[in-house]
Design a protein around this motif. Structure first.
Motif, PDB file in Angstrom:
ATOM      1  N   TRP A  59       4.707  -8.727   2.584  1.00  0.00           N
ATOM      2  CA  TRP A  59       5.295  -8.709   1.246  1.00  0.00           C
ATOM      3  C   TRP A  59       6.539  -7.833   1.377  1.00  0.00           C
ATOM      4  O   TRP A  59       6.456  -6.606   1.351  1.00  0.00           O
ATOM      5  CB  TRP A  59       4.304  -8.120   0.252  1.00  0.00           C
ATOM      6  CG  TRP A  59       3.141  -9.004  -0.012  1.00  0.00           C
ATOM      7  CD1 TRP A  59       1.902  -8.917   0.553  1.00  0.00           C
ATOM      8  CD2 TRP A  59       3.097 -10.131  -0.889  1.00  0.00           C
ATOM      9  NE1 TRP A  59       1.092  -9.914   0.074  1.00  0.00           N
ATOM     10  CE2 TRP A  59       1.795 -10.675  -0.821  1.00  0.00           C
ATOM     11  CE3 TRP A  59       4.032 -10.732  -1.743  1.00  0.00           C
ATOM     12  CZ2 TRP A  59       1.395 -11.793  -1.567  1.00  0.00           C
ATOM     13  CZ3 TRP A  59       3.632 -11.844  -2.484  1.00  0.00           C
ATOM     14  CH2 TRP A  59       2.339 -12.361  -2.394  1.00  0.00           C
ATOM     15  N   SER A  85      -1.513 -14.192  -6.415  1.00  0.00           N
ATOM     16  CA  SER A  85      -0.306 -14.741  -5.803  1.00  0.00           C
ATOM     17  C   SER A  85      -0.302 -16.249  -5.935  1.00  0.00           C
ATOM     18  O   SER A  85      -1.335 -16.881  -6.168  1.00  0.00           O
ATOM     19  CB  SER A  85      -0.193 -14.341  -4.322  1.00  0.00           C
ATOM     20  OG  SER A  85      -1.178 -15.014  -3.549  1.00  0.00           O
ATOM     21  N   GLN A 141       6.930 -12.745  -0.728  1.00  0.00           N
ATOM     22  CA  GLN A 141       6.695 -12.918   0.710  1.00  0.00           C
ATOM     23  C   GLN A 141       7.690 -13.960   1.193  1.00  0.00           C
ATOM     24  O   GLN A 141       7.599 -15.122   0.806  1.00  0.00           O
ATOM     25  CB  GLN A 141       5.250 -13.370   0.919  1.00  0.00           C
ATOM     26  CG  GLN A 141       4.750 -13.359   2.335  1.00  0.00           C
ATOM     27  CD  GLN A 141       3.304 -13.841   2.381  1.00  0.00           C
ATOM     28  OE1 GLN A 141       2.981 -14.911   1.897  1.00  0.00           O
ATOM     29  NE2 GLN A 141       2.440 -13.018   2.959  1.00  0.00           N
ATOM     30  N   TRP A 162      10.055  -6.151  -3.267  1.00  0.00           N
ATOM     31  CA  TRP A 162       9.249  -5.612  -4.372  1.00  0.00           C
ATOM     32  C   TRP A 162      10.115  -5.383  -5.603  1.00  0.00           C
ATOM     33  O   TRP A 162      11.283  -5.010  -5.495  1.00  0.00           O
ATOM     34  CB  TRP A 162       8.599  -4.293  -3.958  1.00  0.00           C
ATOM     35  CG  TRP A 162       7.550  -4.473  -2.912  1.00  0.00           C
ATOM     36  CD1 TRP A 162       7.734  -4.548  -1.558  1.00  0.00           C
ATOM     37  CD2 TRP A 162       6.154  -4.633  -3.142  1.00  0.00           C
ATOM     38  NE1 TRP A 162       6.524  -4.743  -0.931  1.00  0.00           N
ATOM     39  CE2 TRP A 162       5.543  -4.791  -1.874  1.00  0.00           C
ATOM     40  CE3 TRP A 162       5.344  -4.654  -4.286  1.00  0.00           C
ATOM     41  CZ2 TRP A 162       4.160  -4.971  -1.735  1.00  0.00           C
ATOM     42  CZ3 TRP A 162       3.989  -4.830  -4.137  1.00  0.00           C
ATOM     43  CH2 TRP A 162       3.406  -4.990  -2.873  1.00  0.00           C
TER      44      TRP A 162
END
Length: 116
Positions: A103, A47, A96, A106
């Motif tokens: 999170w 990330s 996020q 998606w």
């Protein structure tokens, strides 16, 4: 609703490279990549935050993968090098929205297949 669009998956030979891209329709706090390998639970890959904070899921990922982003385009990239057949799976981009939050957005996932 923020949307994520992934691209760049496909077929690579062992030892080769692939670069995944993920474009968000709006900004968030952090963007990242997860993967689901066959028969395994989804796992965190890497990330990045827009102030440059980078995290990798494992030392192997850190040694072989690179995550980067284009803040102006709300796009994150995952450069995967020295690919192994065990990297084969579906790779998901995630966003996020807030620091410390879940999170919550998606992507649809993109297939990565590494042949031996």
């Amino acid at each position: 609703q923020v949307q994520l669009v992934e691209s760049g998956g496909g077929l690579a030979q062992a030892g080769g490279s692939l670069k995944l891209s993920c474009a968000a329709s709006a900004s968030g706090y952090r963007m990242g990549w997860f993967r689901r390998l066959p028969g395994r639970e989804r796992e965190f890959v890497a990330s990045i935050t827009w102030n440059g904070g980078i995290i990798f899921g494992t030392n192997s990922m850190k040694a072989r993968f690179n995550i980067s982003g284009d803040k102006a385009e709300d796009t994150v990239y995952l450069q995967m090098n020295s690919l192994k057949p065990e990297d084969t799976g579906i790779y998901y981009c995630a966003l996020q929205s807030r620091a410390g939050g879940a999170w919550d957005i998606w992507g649809q996932g993109t297939q990565v297949t590494v042949s031996s």
